[in-house]
Design a protein around this motif. Sequence first.
Motif, short mmCIF file in Angstrom:
data_model
loop_
_atom_site.label_atom_id
_atom_site.label_comp_id
_atom_site.label_asym_id
_atom_site.label_seq_id
_atom_site.Cartn_x
_atom_site.Cartn_y
_atom_site.Cartn_z
N VAL A 49 14.85 19.91 -32.04
CA VAL A 49 14.48 18.76 -31.21
C VAL A 49 15.60 18.37 -30.24
N GLY A 50 16.67 19.18 -30.18
CA GLY A 50 17.69 18.96 -29.18
C GLY A 50 18.81 18.02 -29.55
N ALA A 51 19.06 17.84 -30.85
CA ALA A 51 20.17 16.97 -31.26
C ALA A 51 21.50 17.56 -30.80
N TRP A 52 21.66 18.86 -30.91
CA TRP A 52 22.80 19.61 -30.37
C TRP A 52 22.36 21.06 -30.33
N SER A 53 23.22 21.93 -29.80
CA SER A 53 22.87 23.34 -29.67
C SER A 53 24.05 24.23 -30.02
N TYR A 54 23.77 25.25 -30.81
CA TYR A 54 24.77 26.29 -31.04
C TYR A 54 24.74 27.25 -29.86
N PRO A 55 25.83 28.02 -29.66
CA PRO A 55 25.87 28.94 -28.52
C PRO A 55 24.65 29.85 -28.42
N HIS A 56 24.16 30.34 -29.54
CA HIS A 56 23.02 31.26 -29.49
C HIS A 56 21.70 30.55 -29.23
N GLN A 57 21.72 29.22 -29.14
CA GLN A 57 20.49 28.46 -28.90
C GLN A 57 20.39 27.92 -27.48
N LEU A 58 21.41 28.18 -26.63
CA LEU A 58 21.43 27.59 -25.30
C LEU A 58 20.33 28.14 -24.39
N ASP A 59 19.89 29.37 -24.62
CA ASP A 59 18.83 29.96 -23.81
C ASP A 59 17.46 29.83 -24.47
N GLY A 60 17.37 29.05 -25.52
CA GLY A 60 16.12 28.88 -26.25
C GLY A 60 16.42 28.75 -27.73
N TRP A 61 15.62 27.93 -28.42
CA TRP A 61 15.93 27.66 -29.82
C TRP A 61 15.76 28.91 -30.67
N GLN A 62 16.70 29.10 -31.57
CA GLN A 62 16.64 30.12 -32.60
C GLN A 62 17.13 29.50 -33.91
N PRO A 63 16.72 30.04 -35.05
CA PRO A 63 17.15 29.46 -36.33
C PRO A 63 18.66 29.40 -36.45
N VAL A 64 19.13 28.39 -37.15
CA VAL A 64 20.55 28.24 -37.43
C VAL A 64 20.96 29.34 -38.41
N ALA A 65 22.14 29.89 -38.18
CA ALA A 65 22.63 30.98 -39.04
C ALA A 65 22.64 30.55 -40.50
N LEU A 66 22.27 31.47 -41.37
CA LEU A 66 22.20 31.17 -42.80
C LEU A 66 23.57 30.82 -43.36
N SER A 67 24.64 31.25 -42.69
CA SER A 67 25.99 30.92 -43.17
C SER A 67 26.23 29.42 -43.17
N LYS A 68 25.49 28.67 -42.33
CA LYS A 68 25.65 27.22 -42.29
C LYS A 68 25.17 26.57 -43.59
N PHE A 69 24.29 27.26 -44.30
CA PHE A 69 23.86 26.78 -45.62
C PHE A 69 25.07 26.67 -46.53
N GLY A 70 25.89 27.71 -46.56
CA GLY A 70 27.09 27.67 -47.38
C GLY A 70 28.07 26.60 -46.92
N ALA A 71 28.18 26.43 -45.58
CA ALA A 71 29.08 25.41 -45.05
C ALA A 71 28.66 24.02 -45.50
N TRP A 72 27.36 23.74 -45.47
CA TRP A 72 26.88 22.42 -45.90
C TRP A 72 27.06 22.23 -47.40
N ALA A 73 26.88 23.30 -48.18
CA ALA A 73 27.06 23.19 -49.62
C ALA A 73 28.50 22.80 -49.95
#
Length: 278
Positions: free
Chosen positions: A212-236
């Motif tokens: 919904v556009g709260a912020w964007s990762y570099p790979h999402q600037l040209d269109g939304w793509q899923p957040v990398a699964l590695s972020k799951f570990g970062a949040w944990a």
Amino acid sequence: MDKTLGAIRQLLLFGLLQFRCCAFAVALVGGIAVSGLLPELPVARYDLVLVYGVLLAVVARWVGWDTARDTGVIAACHVIGLLFELVKVQLGSWSYPEDAVTKIAGVPLYGGFLYAAVGSYVCRAWRLFDLRLSGYRATATAALAAAVYVNFFTHHWLPDVRWPLAAGLLVVTAGVWVRFTVGERLYRMPLGLAFVLIGFFLWVAENAATYVGAWSYPHQLDGWQPVALSKFGAWALLISVTFVLVERARRASRPRDDGAPGGGTAAGGTAAGGTATA
């Protein structure tokens, strides 16, 4: 059949309580989504979201969603989150591509609300599930949580030690149980598992927020793509920071709480406590 219906009722009650815990976060992400659908206005979207977030926090306090102590913890999470954002955006980890008046060093001030929402969830879940801990190692957990937070900055220049820190968290949370109530029934789960479950659902929420556009990762600037699964570990890992803040705040407000076996802390109002997990 009675056991099956009872299990379904418990599951539905658990889901309802979790929804109440997530109310601030859901309202915040929902507001961000709606802001993206608005026609062009003389006020920047990020500025509108900041005002909306402040009003949401005021309403949460006014209607009793959050206590005064909760509001203090949420404010602390906001500040910690903003510091995190300021460093990470400057390093190019993600970005806020739109302009705004309330934007400092590339970070809109509303960015801290995304971390405040996590703080709100943990505070509310601790209360609604009447959470208690047994065997909790407060000092060691706090030290590792602080190291986790610092490592998310320093790994850009120094070796990344998140895996050793994750192993350390597993060690200090070994044997620590989170006890919680759903209705009249008492449950428990390992604290380490609670961190993993919260991390997973935060990763799911992050996917929704970036969509919904709260912020964007570099790979999402040209269109939304899923957040990398590695972020799951970062949040944990990062949830340990919020958890420690909430636990310390509750302990400070209840200096005569009985200690649970193994150095645990009591954090609820009854003999059987609750949790802040799924």
